[in-house]
Design an enzyme around this catalytic site. Structure first.
Site, PDB file in Angstrom:
ATOM      1  N   HIS A 197       7.352  -6.490   3.145  1.00 35.19           N
ATOM      2  CA  HIS A 197       6.171  -6.739   2.307  1.00 35.19           C
ATOM      3  C   HIS A 197       6.408  -7.943   1.411  1.00 35.19           C
ATOM      4  CE1 HIS A 197       2.312  -5.734   0.625  1.00 35.19           C
ATOM      5  NE2 HIS A 197       2.800  -5.761  -0.594  1.00 35.19           N
ATOM      6  N   MET A 202      -2.973  -3.731   9.036  1.00 35.68           N
ATOM      7  CA  MET A 202      -3.105  -2.325   8.652  1.00 35.68           C
ATOM      8  C   MET A 202      -4.352  -2.045   7.822  1.00 35.68           C
ATOM      9  SD  MET A 202       0.871  -1.773   7.508  1.00 35.68           S
ATOM     10  CE  MET A 202       2.210  -2.509   8.458  1.00 35.68           C
ATOM     11  N   SER A 203      -5.377  -2.880   7.955  1.00 34.73           N
ATOM     12  CA  SER A 203      -6.582  -2.701   7.132  1.00 34.73           C
ATOM     13  C   SER A 203      -7.803  -3.252   7.852  1.00 34.73           C
ATOM     14  CB  SER A 203      -6.400  -3.410   5.776  1.00 34.73           C
ATOM     15  OG  SER A 203      -6.368  -4.818   5.960  1.00 34.73           O
ATOM     16  N   ASN A 214       3.316 -13.648   8.954  1.00 37.14           N
ATOM     17  CA  ASN A 214       4.513 -13.476   9.790  1.00 37.14           C
ATOM     18  C   ASN A 214       4.091 -13.485  11.252  1.00 37.14           C
ATOM     19  OD1 ASN A 214       3.547 -10.598   8.690  1.00 37.14           O
ATOM     20  ND2 ASN A 214       4.274 -10.349  10.789  1.00 37.14           N
ATOM     21  N   SER A 254      -3.564  -8.280   0.462  1.00 39.74           N
ATOM     22  CA  SER A 254      -2.275  -8.386  -0.221  1.00 39.74           C
ATOM     23  C   SER A 254      -1.954  -9.830  -0.592  1.00 39.74           C
ATOM     24  CB  SER A 254      -1.155  -7.845   0.680  1.00 39.74           C
ATOM     25  OG  SER A 254      -1.314  -6.474   0.916  1.00 39.74           O
ATOM     26  N   ALA A 312      -3.851  -9.815   4.973  1.00 37.06           N
ATOM     27  CA  ALA A 312      -2.611 -10.434   5.439  1.00 37.06           C
ATOM     28  C   ALA A 312      -2.301  -9.835   6.799  1.00 37.06           C
ATOM     29  CB  ALA A 312      -1.480 -10.149   4.455  1.00 37.06           C
ATOM     30  N   TYR A 336      -3.029   4.272   5.547  1.00 43.75           N
ATOM     31  CA  TYR A 336      -1.672   4.805   5.457  1.00 43.75           C
ATOM     32  C   TYR A 336      -1.326   5.392   4.090  1.00 43.75           C
ATOM     33  CZ  TYR A 336      -0.481   0.199   3.413  1.00 43.75           C
ATOM     34  OH  TYR A 336      -0.431  -0.946   2.639  1.00 43.75           O
ATOM     35  N   GLU A 337      -2.147   5.161   3.092  1.00 40.42           N
ATOM     36  CA  GLU A 337      -1.833   5.675   1.764  1.00 40.42           C
ATOM     37  C   GLU A 337      -2.083   7.177   1.650  1.00 40.42           C
ATOM     38  OE1 GLU A 337      -2.995   2.961  -1.608  1.00 40.42           O
ATOM     39  OE2 GLU A 337      -3.864   1.824   0.060  1.00 40.42           O
ATOM     40  N   HIS A 353      -5.826   1.789   1.807  1.00 35.68           N
ATOM     41  CA  HIS A 353      -5.437   1.721   3.207  1.00 35.68           C
ATOM     42  C   HIS A 353      -5.358   3.128   3.800  1.00 35.68           C
ATOM     43  CE1 HIS A 353      -3.754  -1.852   1.231  1.00 35.68           C
ATOM     44  NE2 HIS A 353      -3.850  -2.466   2.393  1.00 35.68           N
TER      45      HIS A 353
END
Length: 269
Positions: free
Chosen positions: A241, A205-206, A229, A27, A110, A82-83, A80
């Site tokens: 995001h 998340m990846s 973050n 990202s 990220a 989650y998609e 991802h």
């Protein structure tokens, strides 16, 4: 629609410079593609088995050309878990890169930091991972090779070369263990506390499914996180995001210098 498979389309587009090194941009990191020389862009829509990105900051195209003197295939955007709830969502692209000639894969993402000394805008070299999702992209594989050894999944030689490239470029490169959460929600403060106890230094998340898929194919793997973050509960900044995109842009120049210096030390075969 073409009857050719994705690897054949990639090789045709690459011409006399077939890729030897694959890359996946996370990202907000798509600007790295601007540094590719003699770039050719192939939309994912033209590549069978490639995803249709649904996340802001993922362009959805493959960039072919040269970076740091090496012929590369750079994915601007990933799928991802989650998609669509599919751990093997990146199987098609990674198998296609390998079939097109890539022997190595460099992953970027990220991530949220759990280390006090590695704040937003910094870089982290991944040394290992913890699969907290409980899923695997190899579920359903029937070949004996589905039992993949993940010791040194993040290639030690590449890690040493990336640290040397960082030293030469004056870039601070932290190291750490990445924990994969399924997303798309951010983690809770309790989950971050648990992640620290289990040995994680960053969360995201990846990446982990891609590492497993790449090692299944015998590719050498390295991975870099841009820290966007701190993990939930470690500071007072609300997680979003938009924050991910903003902080990724801040570190993109350091990432670009580091990756180019690393690739300059690689054979182009």
């Amino acid at each position: 629609m073409s009857s050719k498979n994705a690897a054949e389309i990639i090789l045709e587009a690459a011409g006399d410079a077939p890729p030897s090194f694959g890359m996946v941009l996370g990202s907000g990191l798509g600007s790295l593609a601007d540094a590719v020389e003699n770039a050719k862009h192939v939309p994912y829509a033209e590549l069978p088995g490639f995803p249709k990105p649904t996340v802001q900051g993922h362009e959805g195209q493959l960039v072919l050309g040269r970076l740091g003197g090496v012929s590369i295939a750079m994915m601007q955007g990933r799928a991802h878990y989650y998609e669509a709830g599919k751990a093997d969502a990146m199987k098609g692209p990674i198998r296609s890169l390998q079939a097109a000639g890539c022997k190595s894969l460099l992953l970027t993402n990220a991530a949220g930091s759990l280390l006090n000394g590695a704040g937003p805008g910094s870089l982290m070299l991944l040394t290992d991972h913890i699969n907290f999702s409980g899923s695997s992209p190899l579920i359903g594989e029937e070949s004996p090779t589905r039992f993949v050894d993940l010791v040194d999944a993040y290639d030690p030689e590449y890690r040493a070369q990336l640290q040397e490239a960082a030293r030469q470029q004056g870039v601070t490169l932290n190291e750490g263990v990445y924990m994969w959460f399924s997303g798309p929600n951010f983690e809770t403060p309790a989950e971050i506390r648990a992640a620290k106890i289990l040995g994680a230094d960053a969360v995201g998340m990846s990446t982990v499914p891609e590492v497993i898929l790449a090692r299944h194919l015998g590719l050498k793997v390295s991975a870099l996180s841009i820290i966007t973050n701190y993990g939930a509960g470690l500071d007072d900044t609300p997680l979003s995001h938009d924050q991910t995109m903003e902080k990724a842009a801040l570190a993109a120049q350091d990432l670009k210098k580091l990756i180019i210096a690393f690739l300059e030390g690689q054979p182009d075969d």
